[in-house]
Scaffold this active site. Structure first.
Site, PDB file in Angstrom:
ATOM      1  CB  CYS A 178      29.208  37.321  33.950  1.00  0.00           C
ATOM      2  SG  CYS A 178      29.976  37.929  32.638  1.00  0.00           S
TER       3      CYS A 178
ATOM      4  CD  GLU B 166      28.232  41.328  34.393  1.00  0.00           C
ATOM      5  OE1 GLU B 166      28.737  42.141  33.886  1.00  0.00           O
ATOM      6  OE2 GLU B 166      28.315  40.200  34.427  1.00  0.00           O
TER       7      GLU B 166
HETATM    8  P1  NAP Z   1      32.072  39.078  45.148  1.00  0.00           P
HETATM    9  O1  NAP Z   1      32.532  38.068  46.311  1.00  0.00           O
HETATM   10  O2  NAP Z   1      30.780  39.559  44.765  1.00  0.00           O
HETATM   11  O3  NAP Z   1      33.247  40.261  45.171  1.00  0.00           O
HETATM   12  C1  NAP Z   1      33.264  41.409  44.167  1.00  0.00           C
HETATM   13  C2  NAP Z   1      33.374  42.782  45.032  1.00  0.00           C
HETATM   14  O4  NAP Z   1      32.461  42.959  45.765  1.00  0.00           O
HETATM   15  C3  NAP Z   1      34.848  42.450  45.937  1.00  0.00           C
HETATM   16  O5  NAP Z   1      35.441  43.580  45.797  1.00  0.00           O
HETATM   17  C4  NAP Z   1      34.344  42.387  47.268  1.00  0.00           C
HETATM   18  O6  NAP Z   1      35.005  42.500  48.310  1.00  0.00           O
HETATM   19  C5  NAP Z   1      33.148  43.120  47.302  1.00  0.00           C
HETATM   20  N1  NAP Z   1      31.843  42.288  48.223  1.00  0.00           N
HETATM   21  C6  NAP Z   1      31.587  41.119  48.306  1.00  0.00           C
HETATM   22  N2  NAP Z   1      30.679  41.212  48.994  1.00  0.00           N
HETATM   23  C7  NAP Z   1      30.338  42.172  49.776  1.00  0.00           C
HETATM   24  C8  NAP Z   1      29.777  42.409  50.813  1.00  0.00           C
HETATM   25  N3  NAP Z   1      28.858  41.938  51.564  1.00  0.00           N
HETATM   26  N4  NAP Z   1      29.664  43.860  50.939  1.00  0.00           N
HETATM   27  C9  NAP Z   1      30.473  44.745  50.496  1.00  0.00           C
HETATM   28  N5  NAP Z   1      31.341  44.239  49.409  1.00  0.00           N
HETATM   29  C10 NAP Z   1      31.335  42.994  49.167  1.00  0.00           C
HETATM   30  O7  NAP Z   1      32.807  38.263  43.538  1.00  0.00           O
HETATM   31  P2  NAP Z   1      34.126  37.667  43.183  1.00  0.00           P
HETATM   32  O8  NAP Z   1      35.040  37.788  44.324  1.00  0.00           O
HETATM   33  O9  NAP Z   1      34.298  38.208  41.900  1.00  0.00           O
HETATM   34  O10 NAP Z   1      33.945  36.270  43.310  1.00  0.00           O
HETATM   35  C11 NAP Z   1      32.917  35.568  43.985  1.00  0.00           C
HETATM   36  C12 NAP Z   1      31.932  34.858  43.455  1.00  0.00           C
HETATM   37  O11 NAP Z   1      31.223  35.890  42.536  1.00  0.00           O
HETATM   38  C13 NAP Z   1      32.437  33.717  42.457  1.00  0.00           C
HETATM   39  O12 NAP Z   1      32.621  32.433  42.913  1.00  0.00           O
HETATM   40  C14 NAP Z   1      30.995  33.625  41.586  1.00  0.00           C
HETATM   41  O13 NAP Z   1      30.308  33.062  42.128  1.00  0.00           O
HETATM   42  C15 NAP Z   1      30.643  35.216  41.539  1.00  0.00           C
HETATM   43  N6  NAP Z   1      31.102  35.844  40.163  1.00  0.00           N
HETATM   44  C16 NAP Z   1      30.203  36.311  39.414  1.00  0.00           C
HETATM   45  C17 NAP Z   1      30.583  37.053  38.269  1.00  0.00           C
HETATM   46  C18 NAP Z   1      29.784  37.295  37.296  1.00  0.00           C
HETATM   47  O14 NAP Z   1      29.861  38.160  36.424  1.00  0.00           O
HETATM   48  N7  NAP Z   1      28.327  37.020  37.123  1.00  0.00           N
HETATM   49  C19 NAP Z   1      31.776  37.372  38.135  1.00  0.00           C
HETATM   50  C20 NAP Z   1      32.677  37.111  38.937  1.00  0.00           C
HETATM   51  C21 NAP Z   1      32.160  36.310  40.179  1.00  0.00           C
HETATM   52  P3  NAP Z   1      36.002  41.138  49.054  1.00  0.00           P
HETATM   53  O15 NAP Z   1      36.769  40.690  48.145  1.00  0.00           O
HETATM   54  O16 NAP Z   1      36.399  41.805  50.278  1.00  0.00           O
HETATM   55  O17 NAP Z   1      34.862  40.320  49.491  1.00  0.00           O
END
Ligand code: NAP
Length: 490
Positions: A285, A248
């Site tokens: 989200c 998601e």
């Molecule tokens: P995220 O960066 O996507 O991280 C979520 C999980 O995935 C974390 O455990 C992260 O580990 C891992 N991950 C991220 N990039 C990866 C990669 N290239 N390879 C393997 N694992 C990876 O999301 P977030 O930390 O929750 O928030 C960052 C951004 O995501 C926000 O600024 C926002 O834009 C978006 N977000 C969207 C939603 C939604 O529901 N649409 C919800 C939350 C966040 P690490 O922490 O080590 O990177």
């Protein structure tokens, strides 16, 4: 060995002692233990699954005070919101307990034999489902309870008969560890193997990738960014045996407001929308990131009202310093793509101020940079000249968890076209209210076309989320003993 440090969301200061990141050996051991636990859990009955899920809900509630206090320190979301989220998480666990108890994972479709040759004649067929196997579950940052260790993915996977290995989110590590301690106590008390719910922690690119690649893992469940989700989905597909990956991801959640309704209820709607944009510092989200209006005096007046109402919002600190920086970068990106600012004020290092910008529909349709989610209290007003252009805007969005249609209460060719356009790109279409707030219920659909989800035919919230972890099997001329199990795998 690498270390990890929890931070206080409001100050950025370290919280507690450093933790160890999971080693390769620990990740492998966790995945293997989940594989071993799968043997018995896959054929457990509804009562056993319900007992575990209720035990987990009780454990969360009994440790509420300390859990909420810790979550508040790590996320800054506030105790009122976090108490509500814990309630929702316990409700969700108990809802899946009820579903398991009532036999939902064991539903069978009985298709008795029909005499004669094909195509009308056929042997006795029974269609039932089997659990996929251990699920790698990537916690979300923005719901430290409801989309984390004991969140909806874990509850629905356990109800389906699948063990879970959680990849803890770095934004609430101490909370994840505390919840995991509770999980282990419940498993022990119920005589269940520790490996039924495991947890790993560390960098996504390192720990998360190793987990999703592990041969014992049978599916991935993820809530987070489009970039992170796409990277993990690519890993799931690149395995020697690819596995389903339920991600998601990002969503802009357009709100289409028609002029007639704005003329009668503009002030009320502006206040409601501003509250939704600012709620939780926009870290949902389903946050309304696009407002689509048709040019005219009602829309002009509404934009003024919205700007004023939004300026009165006071968003709290963001979940992590990285998200705070990503918000500023997203705003800059939107402005450099041609959006004109309507409300832009300097925030603090931790908490941003609400941001509102405006662009014409033709530019929005032409420039993909304007269609990217800016996670935080931000929204973009898109001004269309006709209803046909509104439909083109929705088409350009392509995929969203939600679309909200304000003013489509009466049937006409216009409202039919709008509903058709909204249903083409969204998992949930609302006709009143705001998209923030996702009910955990039977009819819920939380997932839409890319980029809102990697699997638009599935939902990550509500009863049907359990279906993600069950695979259909047709039994042809099955023996009586097997049919007598009533759909429970053996
Ligand atoms: P995220 O960066 O996507 O991280 C979520 C999980 O995935 C974390 O455990 C992260 O580990 C891992 N991950 C991220 N990039 C990866 C990669 N290239 N390879 C393997 N694992 C990876 O999301 P977030 O930390 O929750 O928030 C960052 C951004 O995501 C926000 O600024 C926002 O834009 C978006 N977000 C969207 C939603 C939604 O529901 N649409 C919800 C939350 C966040 P690490 O922490 O080590 O990177």
């Amino acid at each position: 060995m690498k270390t990890l440090q929890s931070l206080m969301a409001r100050s950025g200061e370290p919280l507690g002692a450093p933790l160890w990141a999971s080693t390769s050996e620990q990740i492998d051991a966790c995945a293997h233990a989940a594989g071993e636990a799968f043997v018995d859990w896959s054929c457990s009955n509804g009562a056993a699954r319900a007992a575990l899920l209720r035990g987990l809900a009780d454990a969360l509630e009994s440790d509420r005070t300390d859990l909420v206090a810790l979550a508040d320190q790590e996320t800054g979301l506030g105790t009122a919101r976090l108490n509500g989220e814990l309630d929702r998480t316990a409700f969700q666990l108990r809802r899946f307990a009820g579903l398991a108890e009532r036999g939902a994972p064991f539903d069978v479709l009985d298709d008795p034999a029909v005499a004669g040759g094909p195509p009308a004649g056929h042997p006795a067929m029974v269609r039932q489902r089997v659990p996929l196997g251990p699920v790698a579950m990537f916690s979300a940052s923005n719901f430290p309870f409801a989309f984390s260790v004991l969140g909806g993915d874990t509850a629905s996977a356990l109800a389906a008969g699948c063990p879970v290995v959680v990849k803890a989110h770095n934004g609430h590590l101490l909370l994840s560890n505390r919840v995991m301690d509770l999980v282990q106590k419940v498993l022990k008390a119920q005589g269940l193997p520790a490996g039924l719910v495991g947890m790993v922690q560390g960098s996504g690119k390192d720990v998360g990738v190793r987990l999703i690649r592990h041969p014992a893992i049978a599916a991935g469940a993820f809530t987070g960014s489009t970039r992170g989700g796409a990277a993990l989905q690519a890993e799931a597909n690149a395995r020697p045996r690819p596995i389903p990956f339920y991600g998601e991801l990002g969503s802009t959640n357009p709100v289409v407001a028609l002029p007639a309704l704005l003329a009668s209820k503009g002030a009320e709607l502006a206040a409601t929308l501003a509250g939704s944009i600012g709620m939780g510092c926009g870290q949902f989200c389903t946050s309304p990131g696009l407002i689509v209006l048709i040019d005219g005096p009602e829309s002009d007046g509404f934009v003024q009202l919205l700007s004023t109402a939004l300026a009165a919002q006071n968003p709290h600190a963001m979940l992590t310093p990285g998200m705070r920086q990503a918000f500023d970068a997203g705003v800059e990106h939107m402005l450099s793509a041609g959006a004109s600012p309507l409300l832009r004020e300097a925030g603090t290092t931790e908490a941003p101020r609400p941001f509102l910008a405006q662009v014409d529909a033709a530019s929005f349709i032409a420039r993909s940079a304007l269609r990217e989610e800016v996670f935080g209290p931000s929204s973009l007003v898109v001004r269309a000249s006709t209803l046909a252009q509104v439909l083109q805007v929705l088409q350009a969005v392509g995929g969203s968890l939600t679309v909200t249609l304000w003013g489509a209460d009466d049937e006409s060719s216009d409202t039919r076209a709008l509903v058709r356009g909204a249903m083409a790109i969204a998992g949930r279409v609302l006709f009143s209210g705001v998209p923030t707030g996702v009910a955990v219920t039977a009819a819920q659909q939380h997932g839409g076309p890319w980029p809102s989800s990697t699997q638009p035919m599935t939902t990550s919230v509500g009863d049907a989320s359990m279906d993600r972890f069950l695979r259909p099997v047709a039994l042809q001329d099955a023996p009586a003993w097997l049919l007598a199990r009533g759909g429970r795998p053996c």
